[in-house]
Design an enzyme around this catalytic site. Structure first.
Site, PDB file in Angstrom:
ATOM      1  N   SER A 407       6.988 -20.798 -74.127  1.00 28.72           N
ATOM      2  CA  SER A 407       5.798 -19.957 -73.455  1.00 28.72           C
ATOM      3  C   SER A 407       7.265 -18.898 -74.063  1.00 28.72           C
ATOM      4  O   SER A 407       8.137 -18.375 -73.490  1.00 28.72           O
ATOM      5  CB  SER A 407       5.914 -19.962 -71.922  1.00 28.72           C
ATOM      6  OG  SER A 407       5.358 -18.731 -71.738  1.00 28.72           O
ATOM      7  N   PRO A 408       6.803 -18.822 -75.091  1.00 33.56           N
ATOM      8  CA  PRO A 408       7.636 -16.889 -75.924  1.00 33.56           C
ATOM      9  C   PRO A 408       7.661 -16.093 -75.242  1.00 33.56           C
ATOM     10  O   PRO A 408       5.949 -15.629 -75.310  1.00 33.56           O
ATOM     11  CB  PRO A 408       7.435 -17.464 -77.243  1.00 33.56           C
ATOM     12  CG  PRO A 408       6.298 -17.812 -77.256  1.00 33.56           C
ATOM     13  CD  PRO A 408       5.589 -19.014 -76.045  1.00 33.56           C
ATOM     14  N   TYR A 566       2.395 -10.261 -58.044  1.00 32.47           N
ATOM     15  CA  TYR A 566       1.061  -9.516 -59.127  1.00 32.47           C
ATOM     16  C   TYR A 566      -0.455  -9.457 -57.893  1.00 32.47           C
ATOM     17  O   TYR A 566      -0.057  -9.451 -57.042  1.00 32.47           O
ATOM     18  CB  TYR A 566       0.858 -10.664 -59.938  1.00 32.47           C
ATOM     19  CG  TYR A 566       2.284 -10.271 -61.420  1.00 32.47           C
ATOM     20  CD1 TYR A 566       2.109  -8.941 -62.040  1.00 32.47           C
ATOM     21  CD2 TYR A 566       2.148 -10.752 -61.526  1.00 32.47           C
ATOM     22  CE1 TYR A 566       3.173  -8.923 -62.678  1.00 32.47           C
ATOM     23  CE2 TYR A 566       3.687 -11.455 -62.642  1.00 32.47           C
ATOM     24  CZ  TYR A 566       3.800 -10.423 -63.001  1.00 32.47           C
ATOM     25  OH  TYR A 566       5.088  -9.883 -63.916  1.00 32.47           O
TER      26      TYR A 566
END
Lengths: 710, 295
Positions: A407-408, A566
């Site tokens: 997951s860059p 979030y």
């Protein structure tokens, strides 16, 4: 120097003989409560490293001790009627009685006064001394007399155990797991002489009470255990030596010395018996203290040196012992695991032994693990089975070729929500680097839901086209699949790029924020607005629209972000949800809105494609969302059609931080996966295939996000 | 890995002229930075003042505090001083901040010791905004201000690195201790969703030459006397031979250190030349172990 040693156990005797040997002018007296020849306990275990230090410290006793050793290299696990053996562990043991006899004889030879049968109830009864060694064990009278100085703390384990012996012949360290109508019982057994083995039986408190063992005397306890383990004992007798059921007391002491008094071995510290290191640590203490006294004529410096050297070592063991103790206390969690995985989980429980270690110790066992894992992952019985990391995983109709997720992170993923070419190249690159699954950064479901202005989005047709190209290029270039992570930033929105730190509001052009309750994320953050029903409908519809667009773009898996403070996370935690309506107060109600979003998304997302949810499994703040809450939430999600959970932690507020380090999320994932019975995915700074294989083989997670910088 | 050299600002009895000369000569190479340490109740030079003097006689090396005890300073004043230093040096300042380890420094400054962690957090939260604030000049070379590093080994410390800073600065010790701390810093960094990697800085002490070793050990024991019997252990870690420096630098490089600052334990300009000669003699693998080990 006039040295008085209270307690004639291995630590006291060994210290005495080493010190006398180094300087025969020392006048040493050992005072022992028990009469000569009376001793409790069965066998004690040593590792090869300890033996090397014995060899250096005193060759004579080393030789005699090793002559009486029983040495074995296998660990057997008897579970569900199967015996799983793993070799190559090299452990040695000796009868405690024999060890004491060897040490006593050596003390005699060196002219050390040994006073047996001498009970001290008050330190005033002690002879005069220049140095007092408290080697009087867990219930040390010396430590108790000076409690305010040493500041001891004792924590009792939750399980009950009894220390027995048996004449059953064993050729390995043997773990036996037996269930009956009262509960689960586990045995830790190992040979220590040609005819006798230590045999410790342990169970949780509920089973212990149900079996009536709280009221049972010695004979009754013995009879109960005999019957319980009849199949394993093969008629061999169980032996008691004044044995009682107890809870393991873990002792930690703030300081180990004061002026001319010093604590040694169990008087200073204990570590759970399941890692078998009590006597070993005590004797290593004795070596360190004797060496320090030999080297430093100033007693204060010597005692300081001893404490500085030993305390960190002991603390490392206590941490490992704690892991091991917790494992056995929560072992019910793992009873769904099949024997091979159950054994692997057991052997790697304290974090000191990994997948690669076990392969090195026993190749056959390593191959068996690979074969079993491949078999259950793919249904194929292979001789040449790959390591767990390279086995497939199926979630609904989605088939992942391996367990590696990448997951860059990008410094600037998008403009107006449209992913930049550079970010697209990072994602495609991840697939080419060998990932089975590529996971996007949190992608916003609406313009208000962005974390930063450079956030990628999925709320416009222009976004679909860009994402569709990325998905297509990954599918064309590799067997990898791609997941989109849908997010609404909530009160963490409208911030600067993370190259400049976290959660810093924009200099200009801030947009209004939403959260479960009107609480700013940091003191500098904007005050968010509490979601009313209309805003909830809007957010839910945004998630549904994003889901439909993600389907249009042909994503393989959809992940909803319920983590890291979030918007949806803000409902889950009691720290950030102060609502008094039906979306607040108790967990069931706090979960209501996130669940509403999940349900709507589940309906909008094709039934043959899986959904993942990311959750913060702990807030790391008192009064916050706990791992137990996470298990309950996950169970509800599973029942509603969630296929996998990504376990994260913290960031609910700015003041809760996990103990960062390698694989720091693994224990949380382990608990969620095995208590809620759902596949999990974790990151938590994994950088080696060994970490990934260990986690997968032990059943602590099903997909691993490796840390990468592409 | 880059290697910098420390100024002898923390060595008692150092002449002011030596520090200036040291800075001037270090700027000629091969070092990439000049480091300073911070103590209040000790015979040492104030770190930011020292760097200001160094800035005037250097043009190439970066000027790094490893570290300044942040909570002892007023936030706005610290922002002003460091912005000035950054502007005066053409953007060469690297500001490492931490809470320090001595209560007596706090007592002397009249700052509450127990709330030092909270104070550092607040300071870090406000520094960048103060640097950006046009009403407080001068303008820093980068709009976001100088490179900011945070030290400290607590879980909270690593969270601060990830939340506010550009990287982590390590307090010293053998490479394996640094490796564990570096793992924590990188773990916190990636958990925070920050792209790339944190900058990792570290430090060590050296005394080279038969004439310097004893004085060097004496200084280490004195400087770390506040740690009690641990001072002996720290002093034993003093790098006194080219071999020790080779091993130490390689260990740090392999653990992913970006910049290692080696501090002199003896205030003698010959030490600088000896260190430069040792570094010149190191094989490139000592400083650049290649990609294999990289996490």
């Amino acid at each position: 120097m006039k040295i008085v040693i209270l307690g004639g156990g291995p630590a006291g005797l060994y210290f005495a003989l080493l010190t006398k040997k180094a300087n025969p002018r020392h006048d040493i007296t050992i005072i022992e409560r028990n009469p000569a020849g009376v001793t409790y306990g069965w066998g004690v275990v040593f590792s090869d490293r300890t033996l090397a230090s014995f060899q250096r410290a005193d060759y004579k006793t080393y030789e005699q001790i090793t002559n009486h050793f029983v040495i074995w290299d296998a660990i057997d696990v008897l579970y569900r009627g199967e015996t799983i053996r793993c070799g190559g562990h090299v452990i040695a043991s000796i009868a405690r009685k024999q060890l004491l006899y060897i040490l006593q004889r050596r003390c005699d030879e060196l002219g050390i006064a040994l006073k047996f049968g001498c009970e001290i109830n008050d330190l005033a009864e002690l002879p005069e001394y220049d140095l007092l060694i408290a080697a009087d064990g867990l219930n040390s009278i010396v430590r108790k007399t000076y409690t305010p100085i040493f500041k001891p703390g004792i924590e009792l384990g939750k399980a009950r155990y009894i220390w027995l012996g048996t004449h059953k012949v064993l050729d390995s360290f043997t773990f036996i797991f037996r269930e009956n109508e009262h509960g689960l019982f586990q045995v830790h057994a190992y040979p220590f002489s040609g005819t006798t083995s230590t045999f410790i039986i342990e169970c949780d408190e509920a089973s212990w009470l149900k079996a009536g063992l709280d009221k049972a005397g010695e004979a009754e306890s013995l009879a109960y255990c005999k019957q319980l383990l009849a199949d394993d004992l093969d008629g061999a007798p169980l032996l008691s030596n004044n044995s009682k059921w107890i809870s393991f007391p873990t002792l930690k002491t703030r300081t180990w010395h004061s002026q001319n008094i010093v604590l040694l071995g169990d008087a200073a510290h204990t570590a759970h018996f399941s890692i078998g290191s009590g006597t070993r640590l005590a004797m290593e203490d004795a070596i360190a203290l004797a060496t320090a006294i030999e080297q430093h004529p100033d007693l204060e410096i010597a005692l300081n040196e001893y404490e500085l050297e030993r305390k960190p070592v002991v603390e490392v063991f206590q941490r490992a012992a704690q892991e091991s103790q917790t494992y056995f206390e929560t072992i019910k969690r793992y009873l769904d695991l099949e024997p091979v995985q159950f054994t692997f989980q057991l052997l790697t429980r304290s974090g000191r032994i990994s997948y690669d270690d076990l392969r090195l110790r026993d190749t056959h066992f390593g191959d068996a693990v690979n074969r079993w894992f491949t078999q259950q992952a793919s249904g194929h019985s292979l001789i040449a089975a790959p390591p767990p990391m390279f086995t497939p995983l199926k979630l609904r109709e989605l088939a992942l070729v391996n367990r590696l997720v990448l997951s860059p992170l990008s410094t600037c993923p998008a403009q107006d929500g449209i992913p930049h070419d550079a970010y697209a190249a990072q994602l495609t690159g991840s697939a080419l680097y060998g990932a089975g699954l590529v996971l996007t950064e949190p992608t916003s479901v609406s313009v208000q839901g962005r974390v930063t202005p450079a956030c990628a989005g999925m709320y416009d047709e222009t976004h679909v086209a860009a994402w569709a190209r990325i998905v297509e290029s990954i599918h064309a270039a590799s067997p990898a699949k791609i997941a989109i992570q849908l997010n609404h930033a909530g009160r963490r929105g409208s911030t600067r790029p993370r190259t400049e730190g976290l959660d810093r509001p924009l200099k200009q052009g801030n947009w209004p924020l939403l959260s479960a309750s009107p609480l700013p994320y940091t003191p500098q953050s904007q005050l968010p607005q509490e979601l009313d029903r209309a805003a909830m409908d809007q957010v839910r519809n945004d998630f549904v629209r994003a889901t439909q667009l993600a389907q249009e773009a042909n994503f393989d898996l959809l992940q909803l972000n319920f983590a890291h403070g979030y918007l949806l996370a803000s409902f889950l935690s009691p720290l950030t949800n102060l609502r008094s309506d039906e979306y607040g107060r108790v967990l069931e109600q706090r979960l209501r809105f996130p669940l509403e979003v999940f349900d709507a998304v589940r309906v909008a997302w094709p039934a043959d494609k899986p959904i993942s949810v990311a959750i913060s499994a702990s807030d790391y703040v008192k009064g916050g969302f706990t791992i137990e809450d996470a298990v309950s939430v996950t169970q509800v999600l599973k029942a509603r059609g969630c296929d996998i959970v990504e376990v994260r932690a913290g960031q609910t507020t700015i003041d809760g931080e996990p103990a960062y380090g390698r694989a720091f999320l693994t224990p949380l994932s382990d608990q969620v996966r095995n208590e809620a019975g759902i596949p999990t995915m974790i990151g938590g700074y994994l950088t080696t295939s060994n970490e990934v294989n260990t986690i997968l083989a032990a059943g602590r997670a099903d997909l691993c996000i490796m840390n990468c910088c592409i | 890995m880059r290697v910098g050299v420390g100024l002898p600002n923390g060595v008692p009895g150092t002449r002011g002229q030596l520090i200036i000369e040291w800075a001037r000569r270090a700027d000629a190479g091969p070092f990439t930075s000049l480091g300073v340490v911070d103590r209040l109740i000790y015979d040492s030079y104030e770190p930011l003042t020292t760097l200001a003097a160094a800035a005037a006689v250097t043009s190439r090396v970066r000027l790094a505090t490893t570290i300044v005890i942040g909570p002892l300073h007023n936030d706005t004043l610290l922002a002003k001083v460091t912005a000035s230093l950054d502007a005066l040096s053409g953007g060469r300042l690297v500001l490492g901040l931490a809470v320090g380890a001595r209560k007596e420094d706090y007592d002397a400054a009249g700052i509450d010791y127990r709330s030092r962690g909270k104070r550092l957090t607040e300071q870090l939260a406000s520094l960048r905004s103060l640097w950006e604030d046009a009403s407080i000049g001068p303008k820093t070379a980068r709009p976001a201000g100088p490179e900011l590093l945070v030290g400290g080994l607590s879980d909270q410390g690593f969270a601060r690195v990830a939340r506010y800073a550009d990287g982590y600065v390590h307090g010293g010790g053998p490479p394996r201790t640094f490796a564990r701390a570096a793992d924590k810093a990188r773990a916190a960094w990636s958990d925070a969703g920050r792209p790339g990697k944190p900058q990792l800085w570290a430090q060590g002490y050296f005394a080279l030459g038969a004439d310097a070793v004893e004085a060097g050990h004496g200084y280490m024991k004195d400087y770390y006397a506040f740690t009690g019997p641990f001072a002996e252990k720290i002093a034993a870690g003093l790098l006194t031979s080219p071999q020790a420096i080779a091993q130490f630098t390689r260990g740090y490089a392999e653990a992913g250190c970006d910049e290692l600052v080696l501090f002199p334990a003896v205030p003698d300009i010959a030490q600088l030349d000896r260190l430069a000669a040792v570094l010149d003699g190191l094989g490139r693998y000592s400083l650049d172990p290649g990609r294999l080990q990289e996490a």
